[in-house]
Design a protein around this motif. Structure first.
Motif, PDB file in Angstrom:
ATOM      1  N   CYS A 133       0.824  -1.218   0.000  1.00  0.00           N
ATOM      2  CA  CYS A 133       0.000   0.000   0.000  1.00  0.00           C
ATOM      3  C   CYS A 133       0.859   1.270   0.000  1.00  0.00           C
ATOM      4  O   CYS A 133       1.857   1.359   0.712  1.00  0.00           O
ATOM      5  CB  CYS A 133      -0.925  -0.003   1.215  1.00  0.00           C
ATOM      6  N   ARG A 134       0.425   2.231  -0.831  1.00  0.00           N
ATOM      7  CA  ARG A 134       1.105   3.528  -0.867  1.00  0.00           C
ATOM      8  C   ARG A 134       0.070   4.644  -0.738  1.00  0.00           C
ATOM      9  O   ARG A 134       0.257   5.728  -1.282  1.00  0.00           O
ATOM     10  CB  ARG A 134       1.857   3.698  -2.213  1.00  0.00           C
ATOM     11  N   ARG A 135      -1.031   4.371  -0.060  1.00  0.00           N
ATOM     12  CA  ARG A 135      -2.115   5.348   0.023  1.00  0.00           C
ATOM     13  C   ARG A 135      -1.731   6.583   0.834  1.00  0.00           C
ATOM     14  O   ARG A 135      -2.362   7.615   0.731  1.00  0.00           O
ATOM     15  CB  ARG A 135      -3.359   4.704   0.652  1.00  0.00           C
ATOM     16  N   CYS A 136      -0.782   6.414   1.718  1.00  0.00           N
ATOM     17  CA  CYS A 136      -0.232   7.582   2.409  1.00  0.00           C
ATOM     18  C   CYS A 136       1.269   7.352   2.548  1.00  0.00           C
ATOM     19  O   CYS A 136       1.786   6.314   2.146  1.00  0.00           O
ATOM     20  CB  CYS A 136      -0.936   7.812   3.750  1.00  0.00           C
ATOM     21  N   LEU A 193       3.085   6.788   5.127  1.00  0.00           N
ATOM     22  CA  LEU A 193       3.592   6.076   6.313  1.00  0.00           C
ATOM     23  C   LEU A 193       4.338   4.787   5.984  1.00  0.00           C
ATOM     24  O   LEU A 193       5.065   4.251   6.820  1.00  0.00           O
ATOM     25  CB  LEU A 193       2.448   5.784   7.295  1.00  0.00           C
ATOM     26  N   TRP A 194       4.141   4.258   4.793  1.00  0.00           N
ATOM     27  CA  TRP A 194       4.829   3.008   4.442  1.00  0.00           C
ATOM     28  C   TRP A 194       6.340   3.205   4.364  1.00  0.00           C
ATOM     29  O   TRP A 194       7.106   2.265   4.596  1.00  0.00           O
ATOM     30  CB  TRP A 194       4.322   2.465   3.097  1.00  0.00           C
ATOM     31  N   THR A 207       3.686  -3.534   6.417  1.00  0.00           N
ATOM     32  CA  THR A 207       2.272  -3.340   6.747  1.00  0.00           C
ATOM     33  C   THR A 207       1.899  -4.384   7.792  1.00  0.00           C
ATOM     34  O   THR A 207       2.247  -5.553   7.659  1.00  0.00           O
ATOM     35  CB  THR A 207       1.388  -3.597   5.508  1.00  0.00           C
ATOM     36  N   VAL A 242      -4.681   2.286  11.600  1.00  0.00           N
ATOM     37  CA  VAL A 242      -3.606   2.622  10.652  1.00  0.00           C
ATOM     38  C   VAL A 242      -2.635   1.445  10.630  1.00  0.00           C
ATOM     39  O   VAL A 242      -2.226   0.956  11.682  1.00  0.00           O
ATOM     40  CB  VAL A 242      -2.902   3.928  11.107  1.00  0.00           C
ATOM     41  N   LYS A 243      -2.293   0.992   9.445  1.00  0.00           N
ATOM     42  CA  LYS A 243      -1.574  -0.286   9.349  1.00  0.00           C
ATOM     43  C   LYS A 243      -0.047  -0.158   9.271  1.00  0.00           C
ATOM     44  O   LYS A 243       0.645  -1.158   9.150  1.00  0.00           O
ATOM     45  CB  LYS A 243      -2.051  -1.063   8.103  1.00  0.00           C
ATOM     46  N   HIS A 244       0.453   1.054   9.282  1.00  0.00           N
ATOM     47  CA  HIS A 244       1.916   1.221   9.347  1.00  0.00           C
ATOM     48  C   HIS A 244       2.298   1.980  10.615  1.00  0.00           C
ATOM     49  O   HIS A 244       1.540   2.838  11.091  1.00  0.00           O
ATOM     50  CB  HIS A 244       2.442   1.992   8.126  1.00  0.00           C
ATOM     51  N   ALA A 303      -6.922   7.756   4.978  1.00  0.00           N
ATOM     52  CA  ALA A 303      -6.352   6.921   3.906  1.00  0.00           C
ATOM     53  C   ALA A 303      -6.434   5.448   4.280  1.00  0.00           C
ATOM     54  O   ALA A 303      -6.795   4.592   3.469  1.00  0.00           O
ATOM     55  CB  ALA A 303      -4.903   7.335   3.657  1.00  0.00           C
ATOM     56  N   CYS A 304      -6.147   5.153   5.531  1.00  0.00           N
ATOM     57  CA  CYS A 304      -6.094   3.753   5.942  1.00  0.00           C
ATOM     58  C   CYS A 304      -7.473   3.188   6.264  1.00  0.00           C
ATOM     59  O   CYS A 304      -7.611   1.975   6.432  1.00  0.00           O
ATOM     60  CB  CYS A 304      -5.153   3.603   7.131  1.00  0.00           C
ATOM     61  N   TRP A 361      -8.595   0.119   4.311  1.00  0.00           N
ATOM     62  CA  TRP A 361      -8.311  -1.262   4.713  1.00  0.00           C
ATOM     63  C   TRP A 361      -9.204  -1.706   5.865  1.00  0.00           C
ATOM     64  O   TRP A 361      -9.603  -2.862   5.929  1.00  0.00           O
ATOM     65  CB  TRP A 361      -6.830  -1.421   5.092  1.00  0.00           C
TER      66      TRP A 361
HETATM   67  S1  SF4 Z   1      -0.779   3.563   6.753  1.00  0.00           S
HETATM   68 FE1  SF4 Z   1      -2.440   2.537   5.713  1.00  0.00          FE
HETATM   69  S2  SF4 Z   1      -2.945   3.855   4.018  1.00  0.00           S
HETATM   70 FE2  SF4 Z   1      -0.948   4.512   4.763  1.00  0.00          FE
HETATM   71  S3  SF4 Z   1       0.468   3.332   3.482  1.00  0.00           S
HETATM   72 FE3  SF4 Z   1       0.120   2.160   5.322  1.00  0.00          FE
HETATM   73  S4  SF4 Z   1      -1.503   0.738   4.813  1.00  0.00           S
HETATM   74 FE4  SF4 Z   1      -1.505   2.345   3.285  1.00  0.00          FE
END
Ligand code: SF4
Length: 436
Positions: free
Chosen positions: A255-258, A260-261, A267, A324-326, A348-349, A352
């Motif tokens: 994921c590159r939606r924000c 934080l990755w 993730t 939030v997954k990261h 953004a997260c 998911w």
């Molecule tokens: S925090 Fe969520 S939305 Fe942002 S990159 Fe990670 S998985 Fe994607």
């Protein structure tokens, strides 16, 4: 020159016995050649030497990890360290010493691979009279045996096999066995693995040897101690391979939606059975979760496990995830300091979290702490005001707000800690009633 032939790549017992015997016989490292048996060759006979010598637990622990590295020179390296320690050198205090640095580097790589293996093996569910979970993994180091033992302890009620190119580990609920492995090109995909397993299962299990997996429990001259590996965290049942959450988990790993990755390790998706009646939502993975790749396995997870047990909730029956997954953090020296996610990151997260909610259709979505409550309710939430009661949401879901377990860890005084812990357990009991 003495030649020692070990039974296999992780013959800890063989290496340990040979090392003991050679050190006591006064054979210096440069006079020993180490090999792993490839045919029916034997090494030079080793005499059972009488006597004892002192090696620290820390060195034994280091050796038991480093011996699992895919590095041909590790046997002689570790023997050299034991030899030097026995000669009185305090080797582990020599941080700049080349042997020590190499051994530590190998141990570190093995630990990292152990984490990866324990979190990344995905299992196929083999249905039938004798249900079985079947996984395939290609480890960078020889970590199968030690980790299969740990996985078997945690998955004690489930039959599973993990196949790798070099070997297979098989747990039937009571005994761990090891077999030859299977090459990657034979099991190209899930269908290939399933079909190969169908053809070879019986023969493979019949000839599998009962395992004495590597573990530093039997020391050179030390008292037994448990393996020096990080905790696995609670067991979760594997999802079926065709479950939509599997695909989402896979997709979310890129994921590159924000942003934080970028600095995070990986993730950290939710985990738990797909039929869970309740989903627990935290804020974001912490430092340990980020490394291990599983939610709530760090200190907050441990306090949550304890509270759940006290409330009568079985963690294996609930789904646990984060808003939030990261892991969001700020590097400070060698430490990574937690930073609260901001609204754009939470939004953004939410993508998911929605995937998880839609798939699970839980009776109750428990938001733990302000970030999760904001993600679920779509607004800033004062926890004390909304806590402890079901909240009907516009989309038909029922939410429940409580504190995040890390709040309990941050409280400075013991009395407040005990009070808030009791309140958290009381919330969990209410949750249990609501999903009954
Ligand atoms: S925090 Fe969520 S939305 Fe942002 S990159 Fe990670 S998985 Fe994607």
């Amino acid at each position: 020159m003495r030649r020692v032939v070990l039974a296999n790549e992780t013959d800890w017992d063989g290496w340990r016995k040979a090392t003991r015997s050679l050190v006591l016989a006064g054979v210096p490292p440069e006079a020993v050649r180490w090999a792993v048996r490839s045919h029916d060759e034997d090494g030079d006979p080793l005499r059972e030497e009488q006597g004892s010598f002192g090696v620290s637990k820390a060195l034994v622990s280091l050796a038991s990890l480093a011996i699992q590295a895919r590095e041909p020179s590790r046997f002689e390296l570790l023997y050299r360290l034991v030899w030097r320690a026995n000669a009185g050198e305090r080797v582990l205090e020599l941080d700049e010493d080349e042997d020590v640095r190499r051994a530590r580097g190998l141990a570190f790589a093995v630990r990292a691979e152990a984490h990866r293996m324990r979190t990344q093996v995905r299992y196929l569910s083999i249905e039938g009279a004798d249900p079985h979970f079947l996984g395939w993994y290609e480890p960078a180091h020889f970590v199968l045996e030690a980790n299969a033992q740990l996985i078997a302890q945690r998955f004690s009620h489930l039959a599973f096999s993990i196949m790798t190119p070099e070997g297979g580990a098989h747990w039937d609920g009571s005994e761990l066995r090891f077999s030859p492995g299977v090459a990657r090109d034979v099991v190209r995909d899930d269908a290939g693995l399933r079909s190969w397993w169908g053809k070879h299962r019986t023969g493979l299990l019949r000839h599998a040897r009962v395992g004495t997996a590597i573990a530093p429990a039997e020391e050179l001259d030390e008292e037994p101690r448990p393996p020096d590996l990080p905790p696995l965290g609670p067991v979760v049942l594997p999802l079926k391979p065709d479950d939509p959450l599997q695909a989402a988990m896979h997709e979310a790993s890129d994921c590159r939606r924000c942003h934080l990755w970028q600095p995070a390790t990986q993730t950290v998706f939710g985990e738990g059975p797909a039929h869970a009646k309740v989903i627990f939502i935290g804020e974001q993975p912490g430092d340990q979760e980020d490394v291990i790749g599983r939610p709530f396995v760090g200190p907050a997870g441990q306090i949550m496990d304890r509270a759940m047990e006290e409330a009568g909730l079985d963690r294996r029956t609930v789904y646990i995830t984060n808003a939030v997954k990261h892991f969001k953090f700020e590097p400070r020296g060698k430490r990574r300091i937690h930073k609260t996610p901001e609204t754009p990151e939470i939004r953004a997260c939410r993508f998911w979290l929605d995937v998880e909610l839609v798939r699970l259709q839980p009776k109750l979505a428990v938001a733990m702490g302000g970030t999760a409550a904001r993600a679920m309710l779509g607004r800033a939430v004062t926890i004390t005001r909304e806590r402890g009661r079901p909240i009907e949401l516009a989309d038909g879901q029922t939410a429940f707000v409580t504190v995040h377990p890390s709040f309990l860890l941050r409280l400075p005084d013991e009395e407040a800690k005990a009070r808030e812990y009791r309140a958290f357990v009381a919330d969990l009991r209410k949750i249990l009633e609501l999903i009954a």
